[in-house]
Design a protein around this motif. Structure first.
Motif, PDB file in Angstrom:
ATOM      1  N   ILE A 128      30.488  34.686  28.775  1.00 17.03           N
ATOM      2  CA  ILE A 128      31.304  35.885  28.540  1.00 17.03           C
ATOM      3  C   ILE A 128      30.424  37.132  28.538  1.00 17.03           C
ATOM      4  N   LYS A 129      29.264  37.028  27.919  1.00 15.53           N
ATOM      5  CA  LYS A 129      28.328  38.164  27.854  1.00 15.53           C
ATOM      6  C   LYS A 129      27.883  38.574  29.253  1.00 15.53           C
ATOM      7  N   ASP A 130      27.569  37.578  30.102  1.00 14.86           N
ATOM      8  CA  ASP A 130      27.153  37.866  31.480  1.00 14.86           C
ATOM      9  C   ASP A 130      28.277  38.534  32.262  1.00 14.86           C
ATOM     10  N   VAL A 131      29.493  38.000  32.116  1.00 12.93           N
ATOM     11  CA  VAL A 131      30.639  38.549  32.839  1.00 12.93           C
ATOM     12  C   VAL A 131      30.888  39.994  32.432  1.00 12.93           C
ATOM     13  N   VAL A 132      30.872  40.263  31.129  1.00 13.44           N
ATOM     14  CA  VAL A 132      31.097  41.622  30.628  1.00 13.44           C
ATOM     15  C   VAL A 132      30.019  42.572  31.149  1.00 13.44           C
ATOM     16  N   CYS A 133      28.784  42.092  31.185  1.00 14.52           N
ATOM     17  CA  CYS A 133      27.674  42.912  31.687  1.00 14.52           C
ATOM     18  C   CYS A 133      27.900  43.287  33.154  1.00 14.52           C
ATOM     19  N   ILE A 134      28.270  42.313  33.969  1.00 13.51           N
ATOM     20  CA  ILE A 134      28.520  42.560  35.395  1.00 13.51           C
ATOM     21  C   ILE A 134      29.688  43.512  35.576  1.00 13.51           C
ATOM     22  N   LEU A 135      30.770  43.268  34.836  1.00  5.84           N
ATOM     23  CA  LEU A 135      31.963  44.109  34.977  1.00  5.84           C
ATOM     24  C   LEU A 135      31.719  45.531  34.487  1.00  5.84           C
ATOM     25  N   SER A 136      30.842  45.687  33.522  1.00  3.66           N
ATOM     26  CA  SER A 136      30.493  47.032  33.047  1.00  3.66           C
ATOM     27  C   SER A 136      29.803  47.828  34.156  1.00  3.66           C
ATOM     28  N   VAL A 137      28.945  47.156  34.902  1.00  6.36           N
ATOM     29  CA  VAL A 137      28.289  47.809  36.042  1.00  6.36           C
ATOM     30  C   VAL A 137      29.313  48.122  37.123  1.00  6.36           C
ATOM     31  N   PHE A 138      30.204  47.175  37.382  1.00  7.50           N
ATOM     32  CA  PHE A 138      31.268  47.409  38.368  1.00  7.50           C
ATOM     33  C   PHE A 138      32.097  48.636  37.982  1.00  7.50           C
TER      34      PHE A 138
END
Length: 502
Positions: free
Chosen positions: A54-64
């Motif tokens: 979840i942490k990785d996904v949120v990090c990627i989506l924050s950049v997106f």
């Protein structure tokens, strides 16, 4: 011009797509980013998406989200696979994404997914009857249509990843063979999948099909690097199946031309495809590059596609390229109209069937696109643009013929070695046809060289060894006729007739 962004959260990757949009008319994808993830890591133990994931996904989506904001885009569509609905913490997962990134994801049902895929396929192929097969990570979807009417659909809960998990521990060959048998057992109740009538074709959608196409093109030394509308035989499929089954695929393996992630899912993905093709009555399949995201874009930008498909997908495709790439105003449509008039008027001489109309249509719309790049040998640039453009409603062979029609407006550009590169797609009869079409295009473009549109019709009289073209105009056309007469020598070569233009 408006812009739109789409984010697809899949089990193995997160994809961001940017598109320019002309509302109710057209769109063009101008950038995309794929980031590999493993959303379902250790998922089957507890049906919980791990906090580290979840942490990785949120990090990627924050950049997106920052990338989307930097483009000034406010219209953002976020979708995720139905596999997410199996997670006990799906609400917490999606709520956390929303609270941090302000991106609200919609969980698609399998029915919604296959409907979006159908929209993408039906609007990008000239195939009136087909079976669509979409192989994803955790399911495989089927849709049968006839002349834009959906006849049957079904979904089996097995895709390339969970099938690999089911037969984990076996050698690659054993895994593939057992997967193939298992999938057939799941599907044999659906007679309509395996007993297709003669007019029906198979269209494959998804990363596994794209990887299959890439491997097949490399093996065949295929002259075009086009994914969409690539057709291969069951023999080509079986060759790739045999090669992959004799490989020892590990988590770090990589097949040339295929990503590491797609390599891992390749064996069981191929097994699914083989189970369908080799147990059915079809000997060919065609690959679609367009899938879920393209279907969402079509339904969003062109709401009419929610009710019915685009009636002329070739015309739509050329319109999109004309809208976004060609300088305005331009005369592409008028040159096409004049080309068609000449094609019909000279039918008794060229004797070409209507399949060449699509070739002439593409060439006449795009013959001048090279000018947007350079004034130095623009014909050669146009040739390459046509060959590498994703134009719907035409085959790869027709694209090759259109590209040569464009460049042969100047016969000095012809090089036999260039033609020979495409020998698996074209023949000597096609070369004769292209030379005749190129002269038609040369005359048509010359008759509107001023871009005034003054020549509105042409009447041809065929008298013995001569052809007399009489122009019907709405103004004086001295320059147009002067330029068109320059095609007389090439006309004599192609049609063995003298040309006079009045």
């Amino acid at each position: 011009m408006e812009k739109i962004a789409i984010i697809e959260l899949d089990t193995t990757k997160i994809k961001l797509v940017f598109a320019d949009v002309i509302s109710n008319k057209s769109f063009l994808v101008y950038d995309h980013v794929d980031v590999p993830i493993n959303l379902m890591k250790e998922f089957n133990n507890e049906n919980i998406i791990k906090s580290t994931i979840i942490k990785d996904v949120v990090c990627i989506l924050s950049v997106f989200k920052k990338m989307i904001d930097s483009e000034g885009i406010t219209d953002v569509i976020c979708v995720t696979t139905s596999k997410i609905s199996e997670a006990k913490n799906q609400n917490g997962f999606l709520n956390e994404i929303f609270s941090i990134t302000n991106l609200k994801f919609n969980i698609l049902t399998p029915e919604q997914e296959i409907n979006y895929i159908y929209t993408a396929v039906i609007n990008s192929f000239n195939k009136p009857k087909a079976l669509i097969v979409s192989v994803s990570n955790y399911q495989t979807e089927f849709l049968l249509y006839n002349r834009r009417n959906v006849l049957n659909t079904c979904v089996i809960p097995y895709g390339s990843i969970n099938l690999a998990e089911k037969f984990e521990g076996l050698s690659t060959k054993e895994m593939m063979d057992k997967s193939k048998e298992f999938v057939y057992e799941q599907l044999k109740q659906y007679d309509w999948i395996f007993n297709l009538e003669e007019e029906y074709e198979i269209i494959g959608v998804g990363d596994v099909f794209l990887s299959l196409g890439e491997i097949s093109r490399r093996a065949r030394k295929y002259p075009l690097q086009l994914e969409h509308n690539y057709t291969l035989s069951s023999q080509d499929l079986n060759k790739v199946y045999d090669v992959v089954s004799n490989m020892e695929i590990t988590k770090n393996s990589k097949i040339k031309g295929v990503s590491v992630d797609n390599t891992r899912s390749m064996p069981t993905g191929l097994a699914i495809i083989s189970a369908i093709v080799n147990n059915g009555n079809k000997t060919e399949l065609t690959i679609s590059k367009n899938g879920l995201i393209n279907g969402i874009l079509l339904n969003t930008v062109i709401p009419l596609t929610l009710e019915k498909p685009i009636s002329d997908n070739l015309g739509y495709s050329l319109q999109v390229l004309n809208e976004f790439y060609d300088k305005k105003p331009n005369n592409a449509e008028h040159v096409y109209d004049l080309s068609m008039i000449l094609f019909k008027q000279l039918k008794v001489l060229h004797k070409l069937n209507r399949s060449y109309v699509r070739v002439l249509r593409v060439a006449s719309y795009m013959y001048a696109c090279g000018l947007r790049v350079t004034n130095d040998s623009p014909e050669k640039i146009s040739f390459n643009i046509i060959l590498n453009s994703q134009i719907y409603g035409v085959s790869h062979k027709e694209l090759v013929l259109a590209a040569f029609t464009s460049i042969l407006r100047d016969i000095d550009n012809f090089n036999l070695s260039d033609w020979v590169k495409y020998k698996d797609l074209v023949n000597e009869e096609d070369l004769d046809a292209v030379k005749k079409l190129a002269v038609i295009l040369q005359i048509a473009s010359s008759l509107d060289c001023t871009k005034f549109g003054n020549v509105i019709d042409v009447s041809c009289d065929i008298l013995g060894d001569s052809v007399i073209m009489k122009t019907i105009t709405k103004g004086e056309v001295p320059l147009e006729i002067r330029q068109a007469k320059l095609a007389s020598v090439d006309f004599k070569r192609a049609y063995n007739k003298n040309l006079e233009i009045l």
